[in-house]
Design an enzyme around this catalytic site. Structure first.
Site, PDB file in Angstrom:
ATOM      1  N   SER A   1      10.549 -11.685 -13.490  1.00 53.65           N
ATOM      2  CA  SER A   1       9.523 -11.442 -12.481  1.00 53.65           C
ATOM      3  C   SER A   1       8.170 -11.160 -13.143  1.00 53.65           C
ATOM      4  O   SER A   1       7.619 -12.022 -13.799  1.00 53.65           O
ATOM      5  CB  SER A   1       9.960 -10.301 -11.556  1.00 53.65           C
TER       6      SER A   1
ATOM      7  N   LYS B   1      -2.452  -0.858  11.581  1.00 55.39           N
ATOM      8  CA  LYS B   1      -2.707   0.241  10.658  1.00 55.39           C
ATOM      9  C   LYS B   1      -1.441   1.071  10.491  1.00 55.39           C
ATOM     10  O   LYS B   1      -0.833   1.515  11.461  1.00 55.39           O
ATOM     11  CB  LYS B   1      -3.842   1.117  11.185  1.00 55.39           C
TER      12      LYS B   1
END
Length: 302
Positions: free
Chosen positions: A119, A171
């Site tokens: 990764s 949010k």
């Protein structure tokens, strides 16, 4: 007769204890000497720099400064990056990649892989001019992931609620207390897809592969070093000796130049050499160092 025998045994035990503490005193004295007299300045004379990227990759300004220092150091004729990492933050890995590429613009960079270079660790490896993997190295894992924990159902069962006041619908998403909305899922999936496009495009450019070919390999799976070599994700099998040989053959770097771990202080390097000399390899530290794919038989526990 019995008293004399007991006295002899006690004396032997006392001698063993005295010998043990004498050895400890000598070791401590040597360590103190190394700490006091070891030089603290930079390396003088030509050398090959080596930096280890180990563990989870996080933003590390000091490491970036050290890499930049290699680019500026005329004594450093080449750089070896050794990676033993499962990956980490995408941004931190990107920073490492760009810092190493700045060195590669001036002097050759070889990458060696340890047990893990997956990764974000593979993103870092892509910065090298030549990538060396061990046959059983775990690498690849090309992709991006975002995870979060949802405990809303558990809170409902124990009678605990959660309230949120936010300036917008997205949010604070995800908050872990409520299921992820479809709108939020699309937003985050778009971010993942964009980062994935960046990752695969980088692989295609650095490995000189077609993007479709990269994406066929980039489903998140890991590869052994041998598999990575066969599918073009690494260049060669080997470690530091093979990297040194490549530096000599391709760039004329003297193989007799010392390899200096520039991410460690002179005192740390001397101390490690001292410990290696007096301790060597023991069955205990070999057991502790097992990692990656382990070649031993282990029966099922059920």
């Amino acid at each position: 007769m019995t008293d004399n025998y007991d006295l002899i045994i006690d004396r032997r035990r006392l001698r063993k204890k005295v010998t043990f503490w004498r050895i400890c005193a000598i070791v401590l004295a040597v360590i103190l000497f190394i700490t006091m007299v070891s030089p603290a300045g930079p390396v003088k004379g030509p050398y090959v720099a080596r930096i280890t990227v180990e563990g989870v990759i996080l933003e590390n300004p000091r490491q970036l400064e050290i890499i930049a220092g290699v680019a500026e150091d005329d004594f450093a004729k080449a750089l070896i990056i050794h990676i033993n990492s499962p990956g980490g933050g995408s941004t931190a890995s990107e920073q490492l990649y760009h810092a190493i590429r700045q060195v590669a613009a001036i002097k050759p960079v070889a990458v060696t892989m340890g047990s893990l270079a997956a990764s974000g660790g593979y993103i870092t490896a892509l910065a090298g001019d030549r990538i060396f993997a061990r046959e059983t190295t775990i690498t690849g894992s090309i992709g991006v992931i975002m995870q979060y924990t949802h405990i809303g159902e558990l809170m409902d069962k124990i009678g605990i609620g959660s309230q949120k006041i936010a300036s917008g619908r997205l949010k604070g998403e995800p908050d872990g207390f409520n299921p992820l909305s479809e709108e939020a899922r699309k937003v985050y999936q778009g971010m993942i897809d964009d980062s994935y496009d960046w990752f695969t495009t980088l692989v295609a450019e650095r490995r000189d592969m077609a993007l479709d070919e990269v994406r066929a390999l980039a489903d998140g799976r890991v590869y052994t070093g041998r598999q990575a070599l066969s599918n073009g994700l690494v260049d060669s099998l080997g470690g530091t000796p093979e990297a040194r040989a490549w530096l000599k053959e391709e760039h004329g770097i003297n193989p007799d130049l010392p390899v200096i771990d520039v991410d460690k202080s002179p005192r740390e390097r001397l101390f490690e050499e001292f410990l290696t000399t007096i301790a060597g390899k023991t069955p205990f530290n070999e057991v502790l160092s097992l990692d990656g794919l382990v070649s031993l038989w282990q029966p099922n526990s059920y």
